[in-house]
Design a protein around this motif. Structure first.
Motif, short mmCIF file in Angstrom:
data_model
loop_
_atom_site.label_atom_id
_atom_site.label_comp_id
_atom_site.label_asym_id
_atom_site.label_seq_id
_atom_site.Cartn_x
_atom_site.Cartn_y
_atom_site.Cartn_z
N LYS A 246 0.82 -1.22 0.00
CA LYS A 246 0.00 0.00 0.00
C LYS A 246 0.85 1.27 0.00
CE LYS A 246 -4.22 -1.35 -0.32
NZ LYS A 246 -5.04 -0.91 -1.48
N ASN A 247 2.13 1.14 0.30
CA ASN A 247 3.03 2.29 0.31
C ASN A 247 4.07 2.19 -0.80
OD1 ASN A 247 2.42 4.02 2.84
ND2 ASN A 247 2.40 1.92 3.62
N SER A 248 3.77 1.35 -1.81
CA SER A 248 4.70 1.16 -2.92
C SER A 248 3.94 1.16 -4.23
CB SER A 248 5.46 -0.16 -2.77
OG SER A 248 6.12 -0.24 -1.52
N GLN A 249 4.67 1.28 -5.30
CA GLN A 249 4.08 1.18 -6.63
C GLN A 249 4.54 -0.12 -7.27
OE1 GLN A 249 1.86 3.28 -8.01
NE2 GLN A 249 1.89 4.53 -6.15
N ASN A 250 3.63 -0.75 -7.99
CA ASN A 250 3.94 -1.96 -8.77
C ASN A 250 4.35 -3.14 -7.90
OD1 ASN A 250 3.49 -0.51 -11.23
ND2 ASN A 250 5.56 0.34 -11.04
N LEU A 251 3.83 -3.19 -6.69
CA LEU A 251 4.04 -4.35 -5.83
C LEU A 251 2.68 -4.96 -5.49
CD1 LEU A 251 6.81 -3.32 -3.26
CD2 LEU A 251 7.03 -4.77 -5.28
N TYR A 252 2.66 -6.29 -5.38
CA TYR A 252 1.41 -7.01 -5.14
C TYR A 252 1.61 -8.05 -4.05
CZ TYR A 252 0.05 -5.02 -9.66
OH TYR A 252 -0.24 -4.17 -10.69
N THR A 253 0.51 -8.49 -3.48
CA THR A 253 0.53 -9.62 -2.54
C THR A 253 -0.84 -10.26 -2.53
OG1 THR A 253 1.21 -10.30 -0.32
CG2 THR A 253 -0.19 -8.35 -0.47
N PHE A 254 -0.92 -11.48 -2.04
CA PHE A 254 -2.19 -12.17 -1.87
C PHE A 254 -2.49 -12.28 -0.37
CE2 PHE A 254 -1.15 -13.78 -6.13
CZ PHE A 254 -2.37 -13.61 -6.76
N LEU A 255 -3.66 -11.79 0.03
CA LEU A 255 -4.04 -11.79 1.44
C LEU A 255 -5.44 -12.38 1.61
CD1 LEU A 255 -2.76 -8.22 2.39
CD2 LEU A 255 -1.58 -10.41 2.73
N ASN A 256 -5.76 -12.76 2.83
CA ASN A 256 -7.04 -13.41 3.10
C ASN A 256 -8.21 -12.44 2.91
OD1 ASN A 256 -4.90 -14.96 4.63
ND2 ASN A 256 -6.66 -16.34 4.79
N ALA A 257 -9.21 -12.90 2.17
CA ALA A 257 -10.37 -12.07 1.85
C ALA A 257 -11.17 -11.70 3.09
CB ALA A 257 -11.26 -12.79 0.85
N SER A 258 -11.08 -12.50 4.14
CA SER A 258 -11.83 -12.23 5.36
C SER A 258 -11.36 -10.96 6.07
CB SER A 258 -11.72 -13.42 6.31
OG SER A 258 -10.35 -13.74 6.53
N TYR A 259 -10.12 -10.53 5.78
CA TYR A 259 -9.57 -9.36 6.47
C TYR A 259 -9.17 -8.22 5.53
CZ TYR A 259 -9.42 -11.57 11.04
OH TYR A 259 -9.78 -12.14 12.22
N PHE A 260 -9.02 -8.53 4.24
CA PHE A 260 -8.53 -7.52 3.31
C PHE A 260 -9.40 -7.48 2.05
CE2 PHE A 260 -4.95 -9.11 5.77
CZ PHE A 260 -4.34 -7.95 6.22
N LYS A 261 -9.53 -6.30 1.48
CA LYS A 261 -10.26 -6.14 0.22
C LYS A 261 -9.28 -6.19 -0.93
CE LYS A 261 -14.06 -3.37 2.09
NZ LYS A 261 -14.80 -2.07 2.00
N GLY A 262 -9.70 -6.83 -2.01
CA GLY A 262 -8.82 -6.92 -3.16
C GLY A 262 -9.49 -7.58 -4.34
N ASN A 263 -8.67 -7.91 -5.31
CA ASN A 263 -9.14 -8.52 -6.55
C ASN A 263 -9.35 -10.02 -6.35
OD1 ASN A 263 -8.97 -9.81 -9.21
ND2 ASN A 263 -8.41 -7.78 -9.98
N ASN A 264 -10.50 -10.54 -6.84
CA ASN A 264 -10.85 -11.96 -6.65
C ASN A 264 -10.34 -12.86 -7.77
OD1 ASN A 264 -12.22 -11.39 -4.28
ND2 ASN A 264 -14.21 -11.19 -5.29
N VAL A 265 -9.28 -12.48 -8.44
CA VAL A 265 -8.83 -13.21 -9.62
C VAL A 265 -8.53 -14.68 -9.33
CG1 VAL A 265 -6.41 -12.48 -9.27
CG2 VAL A 265 -7.20 -13.18 -11.56
N LEU A 266 -8.08 -15.02 -8.11
CA LEU A 266 -7.78 -16.41 -7.77
C LEU A 266 -8.70 -16.94 -6.66
CD1 LEU A 266 -3.86 -16.68 -7.80
CD2 LEU A 266 -5.49 -17.11 -9.63
#
Length: 296
Positions: free
Chosen positions: A226-246
């Motif tokens: 969240k404090n960087s550009q062009n970096l990604y991670t996969f986190l648990n949907a129960s605690y974080f909002k994000g893309n559901n691609v997987l």
């Protein structure tokens, strides 16, 4: 009150299931493999195979049969003595002690005030929590990922489903709609987490990606991306909002390993979590294992 931790022990740098240790204890008391098998509620052939496989792995005999009786060898007695010392280190505690991964312990801590039990929750990685559980200091090992249970022959109880979302600071992340869109992205990895489901999926589909840093917790990974550009991670949907691609590829269970089966409250805790507790779990954003009904 007797405690019965059901956690593996390490002998000569190799792990051995509590099933073997309980078997040695029963044989020591009964001097009979058939009676021991009956008390363990397994067949004589299963017990015999368990002993023989362990002897082969250890490189020495565990049982000596003399006449109609079975005796522990000197080496087996030493193993049993260490196991009994380990069990004796479990202190009696009115509260239910739970150690585990950040996600499941966060869930349990969130619903703790609504539970009809007093619990102490210790949050760590699955790996570190397992090390603590092996010492017999907790009543439950709580796992974000069941892999440790599979690897160490532990009986585990799934209590909820979760899945992973793709998280980043990329304002155009919604352009990521399928696996191909993940090619050549840079990721932050969380050590000992359920991210293995994502990495395995990418490898299996020949998606090229780079892990540029490994951190200890999901929160650390979240702060970095969240404090960087062009970096990604996969986190648990129960605690974080994000893309559901997987979403479908990373659906998995979070679970409890009951390491103290002789404490009445632990059995009642499992029953509650799989009953009325499923509604509390659903209210925290997880998918419950069992359907629950809203009372009228």
């Amino acid at each position: 009150m007797k405690f019965k931790p059901q956690i593996s022990m390490e002998i000569n740098q190799k792990g051995y299931s509590y099933k073997l240790l309980d078997s040695l204890e029963k044989i020591s008391k009964t001097l009979s493999q058939r009676r021991a098998a009956k008390e363990l509620k397994i067949s004589h052939s299963v017990l015999n195979r368990r002993i023989k496989n362990s002897e082969k792995k250890l490189g020495f005999e565990l049982i000596k049969v003399i006449g109609s009786k079975s005796y522990l060898t000197t080496e087996a007695i030493q193993i049993l003595e260490q196991y009994q010392k380990y069990k004796g280190s479990v202190a009696e505690n009115d509260k239910i002690a739970i150690a585990g991964g950040h996600i499941i312990t966060g869930l349990l801590d969130s619903i703790s005030d609504e539970l009809p039990f007093e619990i102490d929750v210790y949050s760590s990685s699955d790996i570190n929590a397992y090390k603590l559980a092996k010492k017999g200091f907790v009543d439950f090992l709580a796992l974000d990922d069941p892999q440790i249970a599979f690897l160490n022959d532990l009986d585990f109880t799934p209590i909820a489903y979760d899945y992973l979302v793709l998280v980043s600071n990329d304002v155009s992340k919604e352009r990521i709609a399928n696996l191909k869109d993940l090619n050549d992205l840079n990721f932050i990895s969380v050590n000992g987490s359920s991210q293995r489901f994502a990495w395995n999926t990418l490898h299996e589909n020949n998606v090229s990606f780079n892990i540029i840093q490994e951190v200890k917790s999901e929160l650390d990974a979240f702060k970095i991306v969240k404090n960087s550009q062009n970096l990604y991670t996969f986190l648990n949907a129960s605690y974080f909002k994000g893309n559901n691609v997987l979403k479908d590829e990373t659906k998995h269970v979070i679970s409890l390993v009951q390491t103290n089966t002789s404490k009445k409250e632990t059995n009642e805790f499992i029953e509650y979590i799989l009953g009325k507790g499923q509604k509390l779990i659903a209210n925290q954003g997880f998918t419950p294992i069992k359907p629950w009904k809203i009372s009228k």
